[in-house]
Every structure is written in C-alpha cells, then in structure tokens.
Write a protein that holds these residues in place. Structure first.
Motif, PDB file in Angstrom:
ATOM      1  N   ASP A  18       0.807  -1.223   0.000  1.00 34.08           N
ATOM      2  CA  ASP A  18       0.000   0.000   0.000  1.00 34.08           C
ATOM      3  C   ASP A  18       0.843   1.279   0.000  1.00 34.08           C
ATOM      4  O   ASP A  18       0.303   2.382   0.037  1.00 34.08           O
ATOM      5  CB  ASP A  18      -0.953   0.012   1.196  1.00 34.08           C
ATOM      6  CG  ASP A  18      -2.024  -1.073   1.100  1.00 34.08           C
ATOM      7  OD1 ASP A  18      -2.186  -1.677   0.014  1.00 34.08           O
ATOM      8  OD2 ASP A  18      -2.700  -1.331   2.118  1.00 34.08           O
ATOM      9  N   HIS A  20       2.964   2.423   2.370  1.00 25.48           N
ATOM     10  CA  HIS A  20       3.142   3.082   3.670  1.00 25.48           C
ATOM     11  C   HIS A  20       4.458   2.725   4.343  1.00 25.48           C
ATOM     12  O   HIS A  20       4.907   3.426   5.237  1.00 25.48           O
ATOM     13  CB  HIS A  20       2.007   2.702   4.631  1.00 25.48           C
ATOM     14  CG  HIS A  20       0.655   3.159   4.198  1.00 25.48           C
ATOM     15  ND1 HIS A  20       0.291   4.488   4.155  1.00 25.48           N
ATOM     16  CD2 HIS A  20      -0.426   2.462   3.775  1.00 25.48           C
ATOM     17  CE1 HIS A  20      -0.955   4.591   3.734  1.00 25.48           C
ATOM     18  NE2 HIS A  20      -1.414   3.371   3.491  1.00 25.48           N
ATOM     19  N   GLU A  61       4.712   5.944   6.370  1.00 23.97           N
ATOM     20  CA  GLU A  61       4.250   7.202   5.785  1.00 23.97           C
ATOM     21  C   GLU A  61       2.738   7.142   5.731  1.00 23.97           C
ATOM     22  O   GLU A  61       2.177   6.159   5.248  1.00 23.97           O
ATOM     23  CB  GLU A  61       4.798   7.389   4.370  1.00 23.97           C
ATOM     24  CG  GLU A  61       6.260   7.747   4.345  1.00 23.97           C
ATOM     25  CD  GLU A  61       6.720   8.147   2.954  1.00 23.97           C
ATOM     26  OE1 GLU A  61       5.919   8.674   2.169  1.00 23.97           O
ATOM     27  OE2 GLU A  61       7.899   7.915   2.674  1.00 23.97           O
ATOM     28  N   ALA A  62       2.091   8.167   6.255  1.00 22.38           N
ATOM     29  CA  ALA A  62       0.631   8.237   6.238  1.00 22.38           C
ATOM     30  C   ALA A  62       0.217   9.612   5.737  1.00 22.38           C
ATOM     31  O   ALA A  62       0.831  10.619   6.093  1.00 22.38           O
ATOM     32  CB  ALA A  62       0.077   7.981   7.638  1.00 22.38           C
ATOM     33  N   SER A  63      -0.826   9.646   4.947  1.00 19.51           N
ATOM     34  CA  SER A  63      -1.275  10.905   4.348  1.00 19.51           C
ATOM     35  C   SER A  63      -2.033  11.796   5.319  1.00 19.51           C
ATOM     36  O   SER A  63      -2.236  12.977   5.041  1.00 19.51           O
ATOM     37  CB  SER A  63      -2.150  10.616   3.130  1.00 19.51           C
ATOM     38  OG  SER A  63      -3.254   9.812   3.508  1.00 19.51           O
ATOM     39  N   SER A  64      -2.433  11.239   6.460  1.00 21.81           N
ATOM     40  CA  SER A  64      -3.167  12.027   7.452  1.00 21.81           C
ATOM     41  C   SER A  64      -3.055  11.352   8.810  1.00 21.81           C
ATOM     42  O   SER A  64      -2.715  10.155   8.888  1.00 21.81           O
ATOM     43  CB  SER A  64      -4.645  12.138   7.066  1.00 21.81           C
ATOM     44  OG  SER A  64      -5.282  10.875   7.202  1.00 21.81           O
ATOM     45  N   VAL A  67      -5.198   8.200   8.881  1.00 26.17           N
ATOM     46  CA  VAL A  67      -4.595   7.032   8.235  1.00 26.17           C
ATOM     47  C   VAL A  67      -3.563   6.410   9.177  1.00 26.17           C
ATOM     48  O   VAL A  67      -3.488   5.191   9.316  1.00 26.17           O
ATOM     49  CB  VAL A  67      -3.959   7.412   6.874  1.00 26.17           C
ATOM     50  CG1 VAL A  67      -3.124   6.272   6.316  1.00 26.17           C
ATOM     51  CG2 VAL A  67      -5.040   7.818   5.883  1.00 26.17           C
TER      52      VAL A  67
END
Length: 89
Positions: A18, A20, A61-64, A67
């Motif tokens: 995904d 991340h 790594e997360a976009s928010s 998440v």
C-alpha cells in the motif's frame, strides 16, 4: 508465537503493497540494553524499568493522522500488543 510472526509479516507486506512502509525492526530483549549517559558512563540494562518493553517498531508514511491511527490499529491487531503512535519531526 509463530502465528504472531505470520500476522506481523502479513501486516508488513500490506504496508509495503500500500506504499506506507518506510522501515521496521524487531529489538532484542531489554536485558541486552546499555544506557550511555551524558557524562559518558555506561550502565547495563534498560533505561526504564517495569513490566513493559518495546519489542520493535515501524516507521510508516501516512497521508493524514487518521490514516496513521488506522494503520496503528492494524499493527496492534497483527502483533497482539498495544502500539504507540508518534509523529516524526
């Protein structure tokens, strides 16, 4: 224990698939720790005593924040342990 390893491995694969995954690492037991103090003295054992220990970590790594929380929930379910979530600076 093997079932837990398999669940964490599957979670790691999902993070990678995904996009991340940045890094993950298991840690040796607290007894193997050394504490290096500002005055250059070294003591054996963990810096903090107690019945809790850090067994490993993920860097993702997360976009928010939402998440990140969802991924932490999945990680906790995979390893069967609480997961502490902290942003990096």
């Amino acid at each position: 224990m093997q079932a837990s390893f398999a669940q964490v491995e599957a979670f790691n694969k999902k993070l990678i698939d995904d996009g991340h995954f940045v890094y993950a690492c298991g840690l040796t037991p607290p007894e193997s720790a050394q504490v290096v103090n500002p005055d250059a003295t070294i003591t054996a054992g963990p810096a903090v005593s107690g019945d809790k220990m850090l067994g490993g970590f993920w860097v993702i790594e997360a976009s928010s924040p939402e998440v990140a929380v969802a991924l932490a929930e999945q990680g906790a379910a995979a390893c069967g342990q609480p997961v502490e979530l902290r942003p990096m600076q």
